[in-house]
Design a protein around this motif. Structure first.
Motif, PDB file in Angstrom:
ATOM      1  N   ALA A  97     -12.581 -63.746   0.218  1.00  0.00           N
ATOM      2  CA  ALA A  97     -12.480 -65.190   0.023  1.00  0.00           C
ATOM      3  C   ALA A  97     -13.846 -65.711  -0.383  1.00  0.00           C
ATOM      4  O   ALA A  97     -14.871 -65.233   0.096  1.00  0.00           O
ATOM      5  N   ASN A 132     -14.304 -69.215  -0.552  1.00  0.00           N
ATOM      6  CA  ASN A 132     -14.340 -70.563  -0.024  1.00  0.00           C
ATOM      7  C   ASN A 132     -13.742 -70.529   1.379  1.00  0.00           C
ATOM      8  O   ASN A 132     -12.645 -70.010   1.555  1.00  0.00           O
ATOM      9  N   GLN A 181     -10.034 -71.837   1.639  1.00  0.00           N
ATOM     10  CA  GLN A 181      -8.910 -71.284   0.869  1.00  0.00           C
ATOM     11  C   GLN A 181      -7.983 -70.488   1.770  1.00  0.00           C
ATOM     12  O   GLN A 181      -8.404 -69.792   2.679  1.00  0.00           O
TER      13      GLN A 181
END
Length: 171
Positions: A91, A93, A96
């Motif tokens: 990931a 972010n 997210q």
């Protein structure tokens, strides 16, 4: 365009062999048609096998790397086969929901554990035509901006774990 040259050379060769009378002009036109046909076939083969007229271009992007599991510093992977073939789930972010994943067939992956910050560096390599003339000449064979490979470099801070995943996450 190279296919047009091939067709024109074959047509010139055939027509001069069939319709022209014996003489020097016939030999010259047969030779020109033959050279044009054979040269076109050689250039098509070189373009297909060695990417004649193309160059490789790389594009690098750097993203902050966040944990695959909330609240922990973990990079997840799933073992594929018996060798070092792995799918990494990552990931970029913290908000997210969906995890991105790598492709073990086209991607090269490198892990570094001694880094100041956790980040992901993605380098994508493409083949593009050297100039407009090459694109015009070979555009029917190999497409422009052709994907070659992708290289992931995971830089992990001390304390991060690389953990095996048993089931497939949300992706």
């Amino acid at each position: 365009m190279i296919v047009i040259f091939l067709f024109a050379g074959a047509l010139l060769f055939a027509c001069s062999m069939i319709f022209m009378k014996r003489g020097t002009n016939k030999i010259i036109w047969i030779t020109v048609g033959l050279i044009l046909s054979i040269g076109s076939v050689v250039l098509i083969t070189l373009n297909y096998n060695t990417y004649l007229g193309m160059k490789t271009v790389s594009k690098t992007q750097t993203f902050p790397l966040t944990s695959s599991i909330r609240g922990k510093h973990v990079l997840l992977y799933q073992q594929i086969g018996t060798k070092d073939e792995r799918i990494y789930y990552y990931a970029t972010n913290p908000l997210q929901q969906k995890l991105y994943k790598t492709n073990p067939t086209t991607d090269k992956i490198k892990l570094t554990h001694k880094s100041n910050i956790s980040q992901l560096k993605i380098t994508r390599t493409y083949r593009v035509y050297r100039n407009e003339e090459m694109r015009l000449l070979f555009s029917n064979g190999v497409p422009n901006h052709q994907f070659v490979n992708q290289h992931y470099e995971f830089k992990l801070m001390p304390g991060w774990q690389v953990q095996k995943l048993n089931s497939s996450p949300k992706s």
